[in-house]
Design a protein around this motif. Structure first.
Motif, PDB file in Angstrom:
ATOM      1  N   UNK A  12       0.854  -1.189   0.000  1.00 15.83           N
ATOM      2  CA  UNK A  12       0.000   0.000   0.000  1.00 15.83           C
ATOM      3  C   UNK A  12       0.888   1.236   0.000  1.00 15.83           C
ATOM      4  N   UNK A  13       0.744   2.117  -0.981  1.00 16.93           N
ATOM      5  CA  UNK A  13       1.500   3.363  -0.955  1.00 16.93           C
ATOM      6  C   UNK A  13       0.956   4.266   0.147  1.00 16.93           C
ATOM      7  N   UNK A  14       1.716   5.309   0.459  1.00 19.07           N
ATOM      8  CA  UNK A  14       1.370   6.196   1.567  1.00 19.07           C
ATOM      9  C   UNK A  14       1.042   7.580   1.037  1.00 19.07           C
ATOM     10  N   UNK A  15      -0.075   8.109   1.492  1.00 14.58           N
ATOM     11  CA  UNK A  15      -0.478   9.477   1.176  1.00 14.58           C
ATOM     12  C   UNK A  15      -0.492  10.302   2.447  1.00 14.58           C
ATOM     13  N   UNK A  16      -0.167  11.581   2.316  1.00 14.11           N
ATOM     14  CA  UNK A  16      -0.292  12.543   3.404  1.00 14.11           C
ATOM     15  C   UNK A  16      -1.321  13.581   2.982  1.00 14.11           C
ATOM     16  N   UNK A  17      -2.375  13.716   3.778  1.00 12.36           N
ATOM     17  CA  UNK A  17      -3.466  14.655   3.495  1.00 12.36           C
ATOM     18  C   UNK A  17      -3.523  15.666   4.634  1.00 12.36           C
ATOM     19  N   UNK A  18      -3.546  16.947   4.310  1.00 11.72           N
ATOM     20  CA  UNK A  18      -3.593  17.970   5.345  1.00 11.72           C
ATOM     21  C   UNK A  18      -5.023  18.480   5.531  1.00 11.72           C
ATOM     22  N   UNK A  19      -5.321  18.910   6.759  1.00 12.40           N
ATOM     23  CA  UNK A  19      -6.569  19.609   7.030  1.00 12.40           C
ATOM     24  C   UNK A  19      -7.797  18.752   7.247  1.00 12.40           C
ATOM     25  N   UNK A  20      -7.627  17.527   7.773  1.00 12.83           N
ATOM     26  CA  UNK A  20      -8.760  16.609   7.922  1.00 12.83           C
ATOM     27  C   UNK A  20      -9.288  16.624   9.359  1.00 12.83           C
ATOM     28  N   UNK A  21      -9.873  17.734   9.764  1.00 11.66           N
ATOM     29  CA  UNK A  21     -10.344  17.862  11.151  1.00 11.66           C
ATOM     30  C   UNK A  21     -11.848  17.804  11.299  1.00 11.66           C
ATOM     31  N   UNK A  22     -12.588  17.753  10.171  1.00 10.91           N
ATOM     32  CA  UNK A  22     -14.041  17.752  10.219  1.00 10.91           C
ATOM     33  C   UNK A  22     -14.589  16.641   9.333  1.00 10.91           C
ATOM     34  N   UNK A  23     -15.563  15.913   9.858  1.00 12.44           N
ATOM     35  CA  UNK A  23     -16.170  14.822   9.093  1.00 12.44           C
ATOM     36  C   UNK A  23     -16.818  15.322   7.814  1.00 12.44           C
ATOM     37  N   UNK A  24     -17.317  16.570   7.846  1.00  5.68           N
ATOM     38  CA  UNK A  24     -18.013  17.124   6.689  1.00  5.68           C
ATOM     39  C   UNK A  24     -17.079  17.732   5.659  1.00  5.68           C
ATOM     40  N   UNK A  25     -15.788  17.775   5.936  1.00  5.15           N
ATOM     41  CA  UNK A  25     -14.844  18.470   5.077  1.00  5.15           C
ATOM     42  C   UNK A  25     -14.374  17.649   3.890  1.00  5.15           C
ATOM     43  N   UNK A 101       5.608   4.853   6.510  1.00 10.12           N
ATOM     44  CA  UNK A 101       6.571   4.687   5.433  1.00 10.12           C
ATOM     45  C   UNK A 101       6.700   5.953   4.602  1.00 10.12           C
ATOM     46  N   UNK A 102       7.527   5.917   3.565  1.00 12.23           N
ATOM     47  CA  UNK A 102       7.753   7.097   2.725  1.00 12.23           C
ATOM     48  C   UNK A 102       6.471   7.570   2.041  1.00 12.23           C
ATOM     49  N   UNK A 103       6.330   8.871   1.921  1.00  9.64           N
ATOM     50  CA  UNK A 103       5.122   9.463   1.338  1.00  9.64           C
ATOM     51  C   UNK A 103       5.233   9.497  -0.182  1.00  9.64           C
ATOM     52  N   UNK A 104       4.230   8.931  -0.853  1.00  4.42           N
ATOM     53  CA  UNK A 104       4.173   8.957  -2.311  1.00  4.42           C
ATOM     54  C   UNK A 104       3.292  10.083  -2.834  1.00  4.42           C
ATOM     55  N   UNK A 105       2.212  10.392  -2.099  1.00  5.60           N
ATOM     56  CA  UNK A 105       1.270  11.427  -2.547  1.00  5.60           C
ATOM     57  C   UNK A 105       1.063  12.442  -1.432  1.00  5.60           C
ATOM     58  N   UNK A 144       8.461  17.310   1.042  1.00  5.14           N
ATOM     59  CA  UNK A 144       8.103  16.122   0.266  1.00  5.14           C
ATOM     60  C   UNK A 144       9.158  15.840  -0.805  1.00  5.14           C
ATOM     61  N   UNK A 145       9.545  16.877  -1.542  1.00  2.67           N
ATOM     62  CA  UNK A 145      10.510  16.698  -2.634  1.00  2.67           C
ATOM     63  C   UNK A 145      11.872  16.249  -2.114  1.00  2.67           C
ATOM     64  N   UNK A 146      12.277  16.792  -0.988  1.00  3.00           N
ATOM     65  CA  UNK A 146      13.571  16.439  -0.424  1.00  3.00           C
ATOM     66  C   UNK A 146      13.615  15.004   0.082  1.00  3.00           C
ATOM     67  N   UNK A 147      12.454  14.452   0.402  1.00  4.60           N
ATOM     68  CA  UNK A 147      12.396  13.107   0.981  1.00  4.60           C
ATOM     69  C   UNK A 147      11.913  12.046  -0.015  1.00  4.60           C
ATOM     70  N   UNK A 148      11.418  12.461  -1.166  1.00  4.07           N
ATOM     71  CA  UNK A 148      10.782  11.514  -2.078  1.00  4.07           C
ATOM     72  C   UNK A 148      11.759  10.447  -2.554  1.00  4.07           C
ATOM     73  N   UNK A 149      11.370   9.177  -2.412  1.00  3.29           N
ATOM     74  CA  UNK A 149      12.223   8.050  -2.782  1.00  3.29           C
ATOM     75  C   UNK A 149      11.554   7.111  -3.776  1.00  3.29           C
ATOM     76  N   UNK A 150      10.385   7.491  -4.256  1.00  3.24           N
ATOM     77  CA  UNK A 150       9.627   6.592  -5.119  1.00  3.24           C
ATOM     78  C   UNK A 150      10.185   6.499  -6.516  1.00  3.24           C
TER      79      UNK A 150
END
Length: 259
Positions: A12-25, A101-105, A144-150
């Motif tokens: 499973x690749x790894x995604x990082x999503x910002x701003x997920x504090x509300x169920x309705x968002x 693990x490393x972030x792909x998205x 993200x760019x500095x750490x990307x290993x994909x």
């Protein structure tokens, strides 16, 4: 930070999503849609922002979101962080890398959004909008760019933007700057094989609209309904998939035709 384990964790690749504090968002829908599509998902949230907004805090949202994502077989890592802090980006990535693990998205769905115009915007509010919507997004993209290993062609950056202007000056201006940063990333990160696109989802029904705004949006939208968080999440998931890999450097209007 909270960590929950899911099922079928191999490959499973790894995604990082910002701003997920509300169920309705929108961000919450993105987290669940990516989890269902086979991603492990780290996500950030910042409760104090919601507490000072008209809709208020959603105290159960983070736990529920993690549980729902786990139900789709994902591992999750939830990170509470104030994105106006310029030193937070590295810590976010360190936590996600350690737990998942490393972030792909990277999906930038966070925002500061307080209505004000040319004449009544305070300097403090203007600076905070740019700190959260623009500076934090740049710093997260840079980290993200500095750490990307994909593998070349597998990296994804998606930012959520807006064409708001009148009566929402600091929000619209800071999102306009985010557009430019995202589109620059499509060129400057080409050597990594990372795509970068911005999505303008248009007015989306996440609990902020008054009855008057809803009526105006319905009259202006050719498809005759309000935008839903899932509408944007579907496009994010496609852009993050192998099938979306040829779409790059675009500002995409996914708004039912209102634009």
């Amino acid at each position: 930070m909270a960590l929950m384990d899911g099922r079928d964790q191999q490959h499973r690749p790894v995604a990082l999503v910002t701003g997920a504090s509300r169920s309705a968002g929108i961000a919450a829908s993105v987290v669940l849609t990516l989890a269902q599509a086979g991603w492990d998902v780290g996500f950030t949230y910042w409760t104090p922002y919601d507490e000072r907004m008209p809709w208020g805090a959603d105290p159960e949202a983070v736990t529920q979101l993690s549980s729902q994502a786990v139900g789709h077989g994902a591992r999750t890592a939830a990170i509470e962080v104030d994105l106006s802090d310029p030193h937070g980006a590295a810590g976010i990535f360190e936590t996600v890398e350690r737990e998942l693990g490393p972030v792909s998205a990277l999906v930038l769905a966070h925002c500061e959004s307080v209505n004000s115009g040319l004449l009544d915007t305070s300097i403090e509010s203007f600076d905070r909008h740019f700190a959260v919507n623009t500076r934090a997004s740049w710093l997260l993209i840079r980290e993200y760019a500095q750490r990307f290993l994909g593998a070349h062609g597998t990296g994804r950056i998606v930012s959520l933007t807006s064409d708001a202007t009148v009566g929402n000056l600091p929000y619209g201006a800071s999102k306009g700057a985010l557009d430019r940063i995202t589109l620059a990333a499509a060129r400057e990160l080409a050597h990594l094989g990372v795509t970068a696109n911005a999505i303008d989802p248009g007015p989306t029904d996440t609990g902020w609209m008054t009855a008057e705004i809803k009526d105006a949006v319905l009259r202006s939208t050719p498809l005759g309904r309000l935008g839903r968080p899932q509408d944007c999440a579907n496009l994010v998931a496609f852009l993050c998939s192998p099938g979306g890999g040829w779409i790059n450097g675009q500002l995409l209007h996914s708004d039912g035709g209102i634009s």
